[in-house]
Design a protein around this motif. Structure first.
Motif, PDB file in Angstrom:
ATOM      1  N   SER A   1       0.828  -1.217   0.000  1.00 30.59           N
ATOM      2  CA  SER A   1       0.000   0.000   0.000  1.00 30.59           C
ATOM      3  C   SER A   1       0.854   1.254   0.000  1.00 30.59           C
ATOM      4  CB  SER A   1      -0.919  -0.007   1.220  1.00 30.59           C
ATOM      5  OG  SER A   1      -0.168  -0.078   2.418  1.00 30.59           O
TER       6      SER A   1
ATOM      7  N   LEU B   1       0.946   2.491  -3.513  1.00 33.99           N
ATOM      8  CA  LEU B   1      -0.325   2.656  -4.216  1.00 33.99           C
ATOM      9  C   LEU B   1      -0.600   4.126  -4.548  1.00 33.99           C
ATOM     10  CD1 LEU B   1      -2.927   1.475  -5.326  1.00 33.99           C
ATOM     11  CD2 LEU B   1      -3.929   1.679  -3.035  1.00 33.99           C
ATOM     12  N   LEU B   2      -0.420   5.002  -3.567  1.00 29.28           N
ATOM     13  CA  LEU B   2      -0.671   6.426  -3.795  1.00 29.28           C
ATOM     14  C   LEU B   2       0.238   6.999  -4.878  1.00 29.28           C
ATOM     15  CD1 LEU B   2      -2.257   8.961  -2.949  1.00 29.28           C
ATOM     16  CD2 LEU B   2      -0.480   9.375  -1.217  1.00 29.28           C
TER      17      LEU B   2
ATOM     18  N   PHE C   1       1.662   5.424  -7.321  1.00 30.00           N
ATOM     19  CA  PHE C   1       1.304   4.804  -8.604  1.00 30.00           C
ATOM     20  C   PHE C   1       0.060   5.459  -9.206  1.00 30.00           C
ATOM     21  CE2 PHE C   1      -1.069   1.721 -11.123  1.00 30.00           C
ATOM     22  CZ  PHE C   1      -0.111   1.339 -12.044  1.00 30.00           C
ATOM     23  N   VAL C   2      -0.967   5.664  -8.396  1.00 29.32           N
ATOM     24  CA  VAL C   2      -2.222   6.243  -8.888  1.00 29.32           C
ATOM     25  C   VAL C   2      -2.009   7.684  -9.355  1.00 29.32           C
ATOM     26  CG1 VAL C   2      -4.532   6.983  -8.206  1.00 29.32           C
ATOM     27  CG2 VAL C   2      -3.686   4.736  -7.521  1.00 29.32           C
TER      28      VAL C   2
ATOM     29  N   ALA D   1       0.041   7.714 -12.624  1.00 32.75           N
ATOM     30  CA  ALA D   1      -0.724   7.230 -13.781  1.00 32.75           C
ATOM     31  C   ALA D   1      -1.692   8.287 -14.279  1.00 32.75           C
ATOM     32  CB  ALA D   1      -1.473   5.953 -13.413  1.00 32.75           C
ATOM     33  N   LEU D   2      -2.367   8.951 -13.347  1.00 33.24           N
ATOM     34  CA  LEU D   2      -3.306  10.007 -13.728  1.00 33.24           C
ATOM     35  C   LEU D   2      -2.592  11.154 -14.438  1.00 33.24           C
ATOM     36  CD1 LEU D   2      -6.138  11.261 -13.629  1.00 33.24           C
ATOM     37  CD2 LEU D   2      -5.602  12.106 -11.334  1.00 33.24           C
TER      38      LEU D   2
ATOM     39  N   LEU E   1      -2.148  14.314  -4.322  1.00 32.48           N
ATOM     40  CA  LEU E   1      -3.320  13.578  -4.801  1.00 32.48           C
ATOM     41  C   LEU E   1      -4.475  14.522  -5.073  1.00 32.48           C
ATOM     42  CD1 LEU E   1      -4.819  10.944  -5.406  1.00 32.48           C
ATOM     43  CD2 LEU E   1      -5.374  10.797  -2.963  1.00 32.48           C
TER      44      LEU E   1
END
Length: 273
Positions: A9, A12-13, A15-16, A19-20, A129
């Motif tokens: 995890s 995860l942040l 990566f997201v 990608a965006l 984010l």
């Protein structure tokens, strides 16, 4: 590095967010390449990098400082009615000199300045984010409205003038969107990581796509594939992300030349027939 950590995890942040941002940069890259203003990515990225350093020196969030200085650069470009790649070259020089001066004359040091150039993807926060999601929302709303106008301005440059329609508002809107995207990209992927995601996917798509829709699809897929592969390889090999991404994209670049050569050969055969 153990492969199981890829599913941790902790990553995860980053990566997201990455990608965006990668997908958005690829889409904007197509529009910038269409307008022959691809150097905007590097210009705004350097300003954003300098702005991030100024914000950190003042004890503020880096992405907000980068966003503010990139937006100031965009508004200055609009007010002075400057256009084309020369104005972005000035932004590059200004951002580069300002960033190094801030790093050298504050407690940040050149190591942090170097880190911002390379990107801070593994150290992103919720502020990054929020910035990425907000940018994605704005782009999702504005790009369907902006894109037809940008296409028309490129292929029918006198359309607005002939119909006495003002164009400054959507041109300013596009410039501000690009500036914001470069600021968020610089804070996460670094200056060169941001630049390569703007340039290479769009360049490949322009050589391989048969229409505007397929061009956008190809650019998006190339950016996303390159980003995911670079993210995995950088973690597994314990390497910095941005150089891995740039190296991968440079490996993909010759495929654009291959597509161009095939298109030229097909055109020549059709001409002879």
């Amino acid at each position: 590095m153990h492969p199981d950590l890829l599913f941790d995890s902790l990553f995860l942040l980053p990566f997201v967010i990455g990608a965006l941002v990668a997908v958005l940069l690829a889409l904007l890259g197509c529009l910038l390449l269409l307008r022959e203003e691809w150097l905007a990515a590097l210009g705004y990225a350097h300003l954003a990098g300098a702005g991030a350093l100024i914000a950190l020196a003042a004890g503020q969030v880096a992405v907000l400082g980068g966003l503010l200085l990139a937006v100031i650069g965009s508004l200055t470009k609009t007010l002075t009615r400057a256009s084309g790649n020369p104005v972005y070259a000035v932004m590059i020089l200004l951002g580069w000199s300002l960033g190094l001066l801030v790093a050298a004359n504050t407690g940040l040091g050149e190591n942090l300045a170097r880190a911002l150039v390379d990107g801070q993807l593994y150290f992103v926060s919720r502020a990054d984010l929020i910035a990425a999601l907000g940018l994605g929302l704005v782009a999702g709303i504005s790009l369907p409205w902006l894109t037809p106008r940008l296409l028309r301005a490129r292929f029918f440059p006198r359309h607005e003038q002939a119909n006495q329609r003002p164009s400054w508002h959507w041109l300013v809107g596009f410039d501000l969107l690009v500036a914001a995207a470069m600021a968020v990209g610089t804070a996460t992927l670094g200056i060169m990581g941001t630049f390569v995601l703007v340039l290479i996917p769009a360049w490949l798509a322009f050589h391989l796509g048969t229409n505007w829709r397929t061009t956008l699809i190809i650019a998006t897929l190339v950016a996303l594939f390159s980003y995911v592969l670079a993210f995995v390889l950088a973690l597994l090999l314990d390497q910095p992300f941005a150089p891995v991404l740039v190296a991968l994209m440079l490996v993909l670049a010759p495929f654009g030349l291959l597509g161009r050569a095939k298109a030229a050969l097909a055109h020549r055969r059709g001409h002879h027939q």
